[in-house]
Design a protein around this motif. Structure first.
Motif, short mmCIF file in Angstrom:
data_model
loop_
_atom_site.label_atom_id
_atom_site.label_comp_id
_atom_site.label_asym_id
_atom_site.label_seq_id
_atom_site.Cartn_x
_atom_site.Cartn_y
_atom_site.Cartn_z
N ALA A 178 0.82 -1.21 0.00
CA ALA A 178 0.00 0.00 0.00
C ALA A 178 0.86 1.26 0.00
O ALA A 178 0.62 2.19 -0.78
N PHE A 179 1.86 1.30 0.86
CA PHE A 179 2.63 2.53 1.02
C PHE A 179 3.77 2.68 0.03
O PHE A 179 4.21 3.80 -0.25
N ASN A 180 4.26 1.58 -0.54
CA ASN A 180 5.39 1.67 -1.45
C ASN A 180 5.04 1.49 -2.91
O ASN A 180 5.69 2.07 -3.77
N VAL A 181 4.03 0.69 -3.20
CA VAL A 181 3.64 0.47 -4.60
C VAL A 181 2.48 1.40 -4.97
O VAL A 181 2.50 2.04 -6.02
N LEU A 182 1.48 1.48 -4.10
CA LEU A 182 0.30 2.30 -4.39
C LEU A 182 0.44 3.74 -3.92
O LEU A 182 -0.38 4.59 -4.26
N ASP A 183 1.45 4.02 -3.12
CA ASP A 183 1.67 5.35 -2.55
C ASP A 183 0.45 5.83 -1.76
O ASP A 183 0.05 6.98 -1.83
N ALA A 184 -0.14 4.92 -1.01
CA ALA A 184 -1.29 5.25 -0.16
C ALA A 184 -0.85 6.16 0.98
O ALA A 184 0.32 6.20 1.36
N PHE A 185 -1.80 6.89 1.53
CA PHE A 185 -1.53 7.69 2.73
C PHE A 185 -2.15 7.04 3.96
O PHE A 185 -1.81 7.36 5.09
N ARG A 186 -3.07 6.09 3.72
CA ARG A 186 -3.81 5.46 4.83
C ARG A 186 -4.25 4.06 4.42
O ARG A 186 -4.59 3.81 3.26
N ILE A 187 -4.24 3.15 5.40
CA ILE A 187 -4.83 1.82 5.22
C ILE A 187 -5.87 1.66 6.30
O ILE A 187 -5.62 1.91 7.47
N THR A 188 -7.04 1.23 5.89
CA THR A 188 -8.15 1.01 6.80
C THR A 188 -8.34 -0.49 6.99
O THR A 188 -8.23 -1.25 6.04
N GLY A 189 -8.61 -0.89 8.21
CA GLY A 189 -8.86 -2.29 8.50
C GLY A 189 -10.08 -2.43 9.40
O GLY A 189 -10.47 -1.48 10.07
N ASP A 190 -10.67 -3.60 9.38
CA ASP A 190 -11.80 -3.86 10.27
C ASP A 190 -11.84 -5.33 10.61
O ASP A 190 -11.19 -6.15 9.97
N CYS A 191 -12.56 -5.66 11.66
CA CYS A 191 -12.81 -7.05 12.00
C CYS A 191 -14.04 -7.11 12.89
O CYS A 191 -14.46 -6.10 13.46
N THR A 192 -14.61 -8.27 12.97
CA THR A 192 -15.75 -8.50 13.84
C THR A 192 -15.26 -8.59 15.28
O THR A 192 -14.21 -9.19 15.54
N GLU A 193 -16.00 -8.00 16.19
CA GLU A 193 -15.65 -8.14 17.60
C GLU A 193 -15.59 -9.63 17.94
O GLU A 193 -16.46 -10.40 17.55
N GLY A 194 -14.55 -10.02 18.63
CA GLY A 194 -14.35 -11.43 18.95
C GLY A 194 -13.31 -12.09 18.07
O GLY A 194 -12.79 -13.15 18.42
N ASN A 195 -12.97 -11.47 16.94
CA ASN A 195 -11.93 -12.01 16.08
C ASN A 195 -10.57 -11.52 16.62
O ASN A 195 -9.94 -10.62 16.08
N VAL A 196 -10.18 -12.13 17.72
CA VAL A 196 -8.99 -11.70 18.45
C VAL A 196 -7.74 -11.82 17.57
O VAL A 196 -6.87 -10.95 17.61
N ALA A 197 -7.63 -12.87 16.77
CA ALA A 197 -6.45 -13.07 15.93
C ALA A 197 -6.29 -11.92 14.94
O ALA A 197 -5.18 -11.39 14.77
N SER A 198 -7.37 -11.52 14.29
CA SER A 198 -7.28 -10.44 13.30
C SER A 198 -6.97 -9.11 13.98
O SER A 198 -6.15 -8.32 13.48
#
Length: 196
Positions: free
Chosen positions: A125-145
């Motif tokens: 994201a930051f080196n190839v796409l030159d993004a400024f931000r990455i957004t992530g999400d997960c379901t509550e309870g998905n401790v591993a993610s």
């Protein structure tokens, strides 16, 4: 144009039609989809969803352009064994902001592959796409993610209550983000060195 990246015994490559059967098998499992906002899915549904994405990727690569949507297959370098997939999807109306996603087949859990996928997506994201931000999400309870994102430097940004219903139960959605400016120069150089 580069088509694959490796670290240790893991290879990340753009998803192709040849990967769909293994992706479909993975996404048909209740165990893999337990905390996802979709699935389990049928092979037909998986192919219907991924085929247009793969066509878009192939079209961009034929023109020697970076794909607009980036979906990667993760495999063992030595054996070619399927591990899972990961992706970066552009967020509408916000150029340079991408949503991350990663799914690891249940036979490959607890081997560090989720963390490796997240780190690769940070690099890409930051080196190839030159993004400024990455957004992530997960379901509550998905401790591993949640742990995976936090280890990669993602910060909590909130919760969406009763976002998703599965098996008659409502689940909250946890929101995370990593900004390019939050990554130290040393870490960015290490990522570049790893995947160049």
């Amino acid at each position: 144009m580069k088509l694959e990246w490796s670290k240790d015994n893991i290879v990340f490559s753009y998803c192709t039609e040849a990967d769909l059967k293994e992706i479909a098998e993975m996404l048909s499992k209740e165990s893999v989809c337990k905390y996802m906002f979709f699935g389990p899915t049928t092979e037909e549904d998986t192919i219907a969803y991924f085929s247009p994405l793969i066509s878009s990727i192939e079209g961009s690569l034929k023109e020697d352009k970076i794909p607009h949507i980036n979906v990667f297959t993760i495999r063992e370098k030595d054996t070619g064994k399927f591990i899972g997939q990961c992706a970066l999807f552009p967020i509408e109306f916000t150029n340079g902001n991408y949503l991350i996603g990663y799914q690891i087949d249940d036979s490959q859990w607890r081997k560090g592959y989720g963390s490796a996928a997240c780190e690769f997506l940070v690099y890409y994201a930051f080196n190839v796409l030159d993004a400024f931000r990455i957004t992530g999400d997960c379901t509550e309870g998905n401790v591993a993610s949640e742990k995976t994102m936090r280890r990669s430097g993602f910060q909590s940004e909130g919760r969406q209550r009763k976002y998703w219903s599965h098996n008659g139960k409502w689940h909250d959605r946890l929101l995370f983000a990593l900004l390019k400016k939050d990554i130290s120069k040393e870490r960015m150089e290490a990522l570049k060195t790893t995947y160049q």
